[in-house]
Scaffold this active site. Structure first.
Site, PDB file in Angstrom:
ATOM      1  N   LYS A   1      48.931  34.156  30.451  1.00  0.00           N
ATOM      2  CA  LYS A   1      47.647  34.858  30.490  1.00  0.00           C
ATOM      3  C   LYS A   1      47.176  35.175  29.076  1.00  0.00           C
ATOM      4  O   LYS A   1      45.986  35.056  28.762  1.00  0.00           O
ATOM      5  CB  LYS A   1      47.771  36.141  31.314  1.00  0.00           C
ATOM      6  CG  LYS A   1      48.032  35.916  32.792  1.00  0.00           C
ATOM      7  CD  LYS A   1      48.088  37.236  33.564  1.00  0.00           C
ATOM      8  CE  LYS A   1      48.355  37.005  35.043  1.00  0.00           C
ATOM      9  NZ  LYS A   1      48.380  38.274  35.811  1.00  0.00           N
TER      10      LYS A   1
ATOM     11  N   THR B   1      43.276  43.825  41.609  1.00  0.00           N
ATOM     12  CA  THR B   1      41.978  43.874  40.920  1.00  0.00           C
ATOM     13  C   THR B   1      40.912  43.268  41.825  1.00  0.00           C
ATOM     14  O   THR B   1      40.021  43.961  42.309  1.00  0.00           O
ATOM     15  CB  THR B   1      42.041  43.132  39.573  1.00  0.00           C
ATOM     16  OG1 THR B   1      43.052  43.717  38.754  1.00  0.00           O
ATOM     17  CG2 THR B   1      40.697  43.231  38.849  1.00  0.00           C
TER      18      THR B   1
ATOM     19  N   LEU C   1      39.980  38.255  34.855  1.00  0.00           N
ATOM     20  CA  LEU C   1      40.417  39.208  35.874  1.00  0.00           C
ATOM     21  C   LEU C   1      41.784  38.840  36.419  1.00  0.00           C
ATOM     22  O   LEU C   1      42.059  37.668  36.698  1.00  0.00           O
ATOM     23  CB  LEU C   1      39.420  39.227  37.046  1.00  0.00           C
ATOM     24  CG  LEU C   1      37.976  39.607  36.747  1.00  0.00           C
ATOM     25  CD1 LEU C   1      37.084  39.157  37.893  1.00  0.00           C
ATOM     26  CD2 LEU C   1      37.849  41.100  36.543  1.00  0.00           C
ATOM     27  N   ASP C   2      42.634  39.832  36.557  1.00  0.00           N
ATOM     28  CA  ASP C   2      43.854  39.653  37.326  1.00  0.00           C
ATOM     29  C   ASP C   2      43.444  39.607  38.806  1.00  0.00           C
ATOM     30  O   ASP C   2      42.355  40.070  39.162  1.00  0.00           O
ATOM     31  CB  ASP C   2      44.796  40.831  37.060  1.00  0.00           C
ATOM     32  CG  ASP C   2      46.116  40.683  37.794  1.00  0.00           C
ATOM     33  OD1 ASP C   2      46.581  39.550  37.938  1.00  0.00           O
ATOM     34  OD2 ASP C   2      46.658  41.706  38.225  1.00  0.00           O
ATOM     35  N   LYS C   3      44.283  39.035  39.670  1.00  0.00           N
ATOM     36  CA  LYS C   3      43.921  38.948  41.088  1.00  0.00           C
ATOM     37  C   LYS C   3      44.453  40.127  41.886  1.00  0.00           C
ATOM     38  O   LYS C   3      43.690  40.940  42.404  1.00  0.00           O
ATOM     39  CB  LYS C   3      44.427  37.637  41.699  1.00  0.00           C
ATOM     40  CG  LYS C   3      44.110  37.504  43.193  1.00  0.00           C
ATOM     41  CD  LYS C   3      44.600  36.198  43.753  1.00  0.00           C
ATOM     42  CE  LYS C   3      46.109  36.170  43.852  1.00  0.00           C
ATOM     43  NZ  LYS C   3      46.654  37.138  44.837  1.00  0.00           N
TER      44      LYS C   3
END
Length: 663
Positions: A513, A333, A328-330
């Site tokens: 990433k 999101t 997950l991106d922060k």
């Protein structure tokens, strides 16, 4: 086309006509006291009564009516060098007529025709999500041209034209509200049934329905360029796309069908029993096997579309069922992506909160840093003057900003900026910075004429449903949930502690990433990456499943993501994983039902007691069972909708939006 014409051209015409002929044949036989469902009347000596002759002819006619479409499909398949299931039925029916088994010929073709009709009806029903989307597509639009309201076809609206949306009308275009207010039902786009209030500056989507108010909309997407049109195109493609299991089953059937023909031929030659050979042909039809996968895929994708979850196709549906790690991106999101001021700490006893915030806001007025906006907004909300720009602004990369205001030197930034300014006494700023950073906030030290006057901090709220989303992912069988962020490690750790993440990787560039996703795959995980589709594009492409969230109106996300969650709702993610797992479970159940049925019937034929007609009846029952099992997917899984978002705690609201000046 009227109802009668549609019915005549529909899938039920042939089986209905065949069934009526069989019923008439039965009536003629019963008038002679003969069981029409046996061949006893054909074995006696002498001429048959006219009624029995008529019964036999009607049975043959029933077989011809139901069997002709089957034979045509078999011939067409042979012309393309394919041995289809229809060939088995055709050979068996023709053979049954040749040896005088008229009832068996009629029964086999009649039941097989019913199976085709049920399959067609089910596929149509499971595609109901697509039909509903097409139904909500607007036909007309009211636009302003030369100062007048003109009603035109929706496809005729030009970009940037002003479209009027009145109460009860469908929005004909994608656009932006430039005047008026109203409530729109956006369920056709996002799957969310609660109406959404719209005002100036808000986006609207074609196919949504006004529940009140009056909107003036500037068209940004028209015709095939609307979100609704892209969704319809995506769902249509997805429901036709084959899963790996479906492709395997089709290859299996291509070998299985000739195998059954050879088995029947050998059995007939060895035993000299033509009826046995023909019965094996009928019993061995893998009809339920062939329909078991596509009906489940179409039903699963259709259910997802109704819930605002667009899945690219059967292959991605199967892969999603195997997801074992989610990255997950922060920002945007797990968090809302809207930073706000959380703290103003005064360190100069001669000043108060308004002084510290006022100086910080005026200095940030000339900064391009993304965290300047929440400081300025907070100052304006408290009535502090933040008008105009500083006399001079000097950005210090990675540290903050230095500004000249009314002849005084003001800086806002991290602790290393104090060194740049030559300030030795931090007045306790380091301790306060450490405390705020430990809470997951981004602190900035404010100085005035070479003395520290205070610390301000900003943060981004963690979404209220983030913790529940992660818990549901674990419940759905996901082993690891990882956050990949460009933010500092301390901020990332604070977020992880709040929401229950399994792993955190911080201070990452986009290419980092990608490396992390590749590493998870190398470790044996099936990885889903959730991101915004821009900075996270490399990681999304590398992951087994790329997920775009809040994709309504984002054409690129709809077209490129393997799964597009139309609503900006974190709980849609575990819902998508759960739907994929349920769909694959249904596929496996259907395959088991089909194979077990064929094996038991073949064993029954060799053991005796299973006739051609009985075998076909059981076979078609298995087809119906497979279809009914797949139809369960069309029901909404209430377990995924019962729990609402978890309430946000005070601590959960104190999270940072992105990499601030602290490093």
């Amino acid at each position: 086309m009227n109802s009668l014409t549609r019915w005549v051209r529909g899938p039920w015409t042939n089986p209905t006509a065949s069934g009526l002929l069989i019923a008439l044949a039965a009536i003629f036989s019963f008038t002679e006291g003969v069981n029409p469902f046996s061949d006893g009347h054909a074995e006696g000596a002498g001429a048959l009564p006219a009624a029995l002759i008529a019964s036999d002819l009607l049975m043959v006619a029933a077989a011809v009516v139901a069997g002709t479409p089957i034979l045509i499909k078999a011939v067409r398949a042979l012309m393309t060098k394919m041995i289809a299931i229809d060939l088995l039925v055709s050979v068996a029916a023709i053979g049954a007529v040749v040896i005088g088994q008229y009832w068996e010929a009629a029964a086999v073709t009649f039941l097989f025709a019913i199976g085709h009709a049920l399959e067609a009806r089910t596929m149509k029903k499971t595609r109901s999500a697509l039909a509903e989307l097409v139904a909500v597509a607007p036909d007309v639009a009211v636009v302003m041209r030369d100062g007048k309201q003109v009603e035109i076809p929706a496809a005729g609206v030009e970009p940037d034209e002003t479209v009027l949306v009145k109460n009860g009308a469908k929005v004909p275009v994608d656009g932006v509200v430039i005047g008026g207010t109203g409530a729109l039902d956006e369920s056709s786009i996002t799957g969310e049934s609660i109406p959404v209030e719209k005002g100036e500056g808000d986006e609207v989507f074609a196919g949504t329905i006004s529940g009140g108010g009056f909107l003036q909309v500037r068209a940004t997407g028209t015709g095939a360029d609307t979100t609704l049109a892209r969704i319809i195109h995506r769902v249509e493609e997805a429901q036709d796309a084959k899963a790996a299991t479906q492709t395997f089953m089709e290859k299996f059937s291509a070998w299985y069908t000739p195998g059954i023909i050879v088995l029947a031929l050998v059995a007939g030659l060895v035993t000299g029993d033509a009826v046995l050979a023909l019965t094996l042909l009928v019993i061995g039809c893998p009809g339920a096997l062939v329909v078991s996968i596509p009906v489940a895929i179409v039903a699963g994708i259709g259910r997802g579309a109704k819930d605002g979850i667009l899945i690219k196709g059967g292959e991605y549906l199967e892969t999603s069922a195997r997801i074992s790690a989610v990255a997950l991106d922060k920002t945007g999101t797990l968090t809302e992506g809207k930073p706000y001021l959380t703290d103003v700490t005064v360190l100069d006893p001669a000043l108060d909160r308004s002084d510290v915030l006022g100086w910080a806001a005026r200095a940030e007025a000339g900064s391009e840093h993304p965290l300047a906006r929440p400081i300025i907004d907070a100052a304006e909300a408290e009535g502090l003057p933040v008008h105009g720009l500083p006399e001079r602004t000097e950005p210090v990369v990675g540290m903050g900003v230095i500004a000249t205001l009314d002849g005084q030197r003001v800086s806002v930034g991290n602790l290393p900026l104090l060194t740049v300014e030559g300030i030795a006494d931090d007045s306790g700023a380091a301790t306060e910075v450490d405390r705020l950073a430990g809470l997951g906030r981004t602190p900035m030290v404010v100085t005035l004429d070479s003395r520290v006057i205070g610390v301000v901090a900003v943060a981004d709220r963690i979404r209220s449903d983030a913790q529940e989303m992660i818990a549901r992912l674990h419940d759905a069988g996901v082993q690891k949930v990882v956050m990949l962020t460009g933010d500092t490690q301390r901020v990332a750790d604070a977020v992880a502690a709040q929401v229950g993440l399994d792993e955190v990787r911080a201070q990452l560039l986009p290419e980092d990433k990608l490396t992390m996703v590749a590493q998870l795959k190398a470790d044996g995980y099936t990885v889903a990456m959730v991101g915004d589709g821009v900075n996270d594009a490399p990681a999304l492409a590398t992951a087994d499943i790329g997920v775009a969230m809040g994709a309504a109106g984002t054409g690129v996300a709809i077209e490129t993501a393997d799964i597009a969650l139309m609503q900006d709702d974190l709980l849609k993610l575990p819902q998508a994983v759960d739907l994929a797992r349920r769909t694959v479970n249904v596929m496996r159940q259907n395959i088991a039902i089909a194979l077990i049925t064929v094996v038991l019937l073949l064993a029954g034929v060799f053991a005796g007691g299973v006739t051609m007609a009985i075998g076909m009846l059981v076979h078609e029952a298995s087809v119906l069972l497979v279809i009914v099992n797949a139809m369960r997917l069309m029901r909404r899984n209430e377990d995924q909708h019962s729990a609402g978002p978890a309430p946000a705690s005070d601590a959960r609201e104190l999270q940072t939006a992105g990499a601030g000046p602290l490093s």
